[in-house]
Design a protein around this motif. Sequence first.
Motif, PDB file in Angstrom:
ATOM      1  N   MET A 140       0.807  -1.218   0.000  1.00  0.00           N
ATOM      2  CA  MET A 140       0.000   0.000   0.000  1.00  0.00           C
ATOM      3  C   MET A 140       0.847   1.278   0.000  1.00  0.00           C
ATOM      4  N   ASP A 141       0.389   2.282  -0.728  1.00  0.00           N
ATOM      5  CA  ASP A 141       0.978   3.610  -0.593  1.00  0.00           C
ATOM      6  C   ASP A 141       0.861   4.042   0.873  1.00  0.00           C
ATOM      7  N   SER A 143       2.676   2.845   3.269  1.00  0.00           N
ATOM      8  CA  SER A 143       2.978   1.725   4.164  1.00  0.00           C
ATOM      9  C   SER A 143       4.353   1.862   4.805  1.00  0.00           C
ATOM     10  N   SER A 156       6.576   1.976   1.291  1.00  0.00           N
ATOM     11  CA  SER A 156       6.382   2.823   0.104  1.00  0.00           C
ATOM     12  C   SER A 156       7.222   4.090   0.070  1.00  0.00           C
ATOM     13  N   TYR A 176      -3.894   3.159  -0.549  1.00  0.00           N
ATOM     14  CA  TYR A 176      -4.454   2.525   0.641  1.00  0.00           C
ATOM     15  C   TYR A 176      -5.936   2.860   0.768  1.00  0.00           C
ATOM     16  N   LEU A 195      -0.930  -5.321   4.145  1.00  0.00           N
ATOM     17  CA  LEU A 195      -1.448  -4.019   4.594  1.00  0.00           C
ATOM     18  C   LEU A 195      -1.429  -3.931   6.109  1.00  0.00           C
ATOM     19  N   GLU A 196      -1.507  -2.705   6.597  1.00  0.00           N
ATOM     20  CA  GLU A 196      -1.671  -2.418   8.020  1.00  0.00           C
ATOM     21  C   GLU A 196      -3.132  -2.032   8.265  1.00  0.00           C
ATOM     22  N   GLN A 199      -2.371   2.717   9.366  1.00  0.00           N
ATOM     23  CA  GLN A 199      -0.997   3.060   9.008  1.00  0.00           C
ATOM     24  C   GLN A 199      -0.429   4.043  10.027  1.00  0.00           C
ATOM     25  N   ASN A 202       2.408   6.516   8.740  1.00  0.00           N
ATOM     26  CA  ASN A 202       1.862   7.446   7.748  1.00  0.00           C
ATOM     27  C   ASN A 202       0.988   8.516   8.393  1.00  0.00           C
ATOM     28  N   PRO A 207      -8.295   2.985   6.837  1.00  0.00           N
ATOM     29  CA  PRO A 207      -8.999   2.830   5.569  1.00  0.00           C
ATOM     30  C   PRO A 207     -10.505   2.994   5.776  1.00  0.00           C
ATOM     31  N   TYR A 211     -13.167  -2.032   4.329  1.00  0.00           N
ATOM     32  CA  TYR A 211     -12.059  -2.240   3.382  1.00  0.00           C
ATOM     33  C   TYR A 211     -11.343  -3.565   3.625  1.00  0.00           C
TER      34      TYR A 211
END
Length: 401
Positions: A140-141, A143, A156, A176, A195-196, A199, A202, A207, A211
């Motif tokens: 994921m962006d 991440s 990322s 994400y 995935l987290e 995040q 970040n 999400p 999701y």
Amino acid sequence: MTLTPPVGAQAELTSQYTGSVMNTFGPPKRVFVRGEGVHLWDADGNRYLDLLAGLAVNSLGHAHPQVIGAISAQLSTLGHVSNFFATPTQIALAEKLDALVTANAPGLPARVFFTNSGTEANEAGFKITRRTGRTRLIAMDGSFHGRSLGALALTSNPAYREPFEPLPGDVTFVPYGDEAALAEVLDDTVAAVILEPIQGENGVVEPPAGYLAKVRELTSAVGALLWIDEVQTGIGRCGDWLASSASGVTGDIVTFAKGLGNGFPIGACVATGPAATLLGPGSHGTTFGGNPVGAAAGLAVLGIIERDGLLQRVHEAGERLAASITALGHPRIDHVRGRGLLRGVVLTEPIAPAVADAALAAGFVINAPRPTVVRLAPPLIVPDAELDRFVAALPGLLDSV
């Protein structure tokens, strides 16, 4: 309370640090010498309220007597035997973690590989995915999964990745929380989606609702593994044993670390269903992972969280903290996000690093994972009165920068 910059013993120790430790973290902002409960003391005797818990590690605070007792008792009995052999504490912790991961899927087989950190847990997860016979991974962006080469390949941030390329491939990054973007690149050549649930690095980003369940549906449809990184969000940090369990989802791979040992280095990679048997003798290893002392620490942490009802406490304290900060109505606060006691205070200006520095000078340990986000991840045992003290000080900290 206003604290002076490092002087005296602290300044001398900082100088020694910069002369002897690799400059991967920059000069330390403080040199801490003691911790008790939710407080820290620096080398000059100043006290701080720890609202970061060593980056979500010290879930039961500092110097918790029962964790210390468990570690000391185990170390005085048996400290290390290598993984040619097993110990009762290792087996007991494995059974507990397997049960936590499969709580939403009773009877699903699960097995654990013990490590010393979250990065190592993710390295184990990476190797599991390669044993599927597929090599493609989707991450994921935004991440963050660690700094070793395998974990970094799934992270990322270009600033972290680019100096060390080429990294292990074949990794595709997608936005994400975007179901459509994931579905567009997901097919039967993909080994796993990682995935987290939230995040953390970040800026405590969640999400959209539903999701995780959708990702589970999409991965199952093409025979790809769902890999959930719970290194920061797991072990009660967000008010459940796993942040992902609230979605009713069970991962094929789930990785832990941070809060599991309350400061003692321990991590774990749990695989479920068919994924649980993908690593066999000789396919992976570790010298210290799963040692009886780390396992004793993990067992103590899980037992105390359960005994003291801390999951419910984290839910209540987190909601109260977010509501109190929101109620300030400060013009520099946009909103508060996150779950449990992993919270991001989103600011209207890119001043978060300066706010974190002002907080440290005032006796509060927080951090700024993003220029507009202040992260709060206090020990799960933090009293309401201490959280209130920080909230009362926050407007002044925001105004001071």
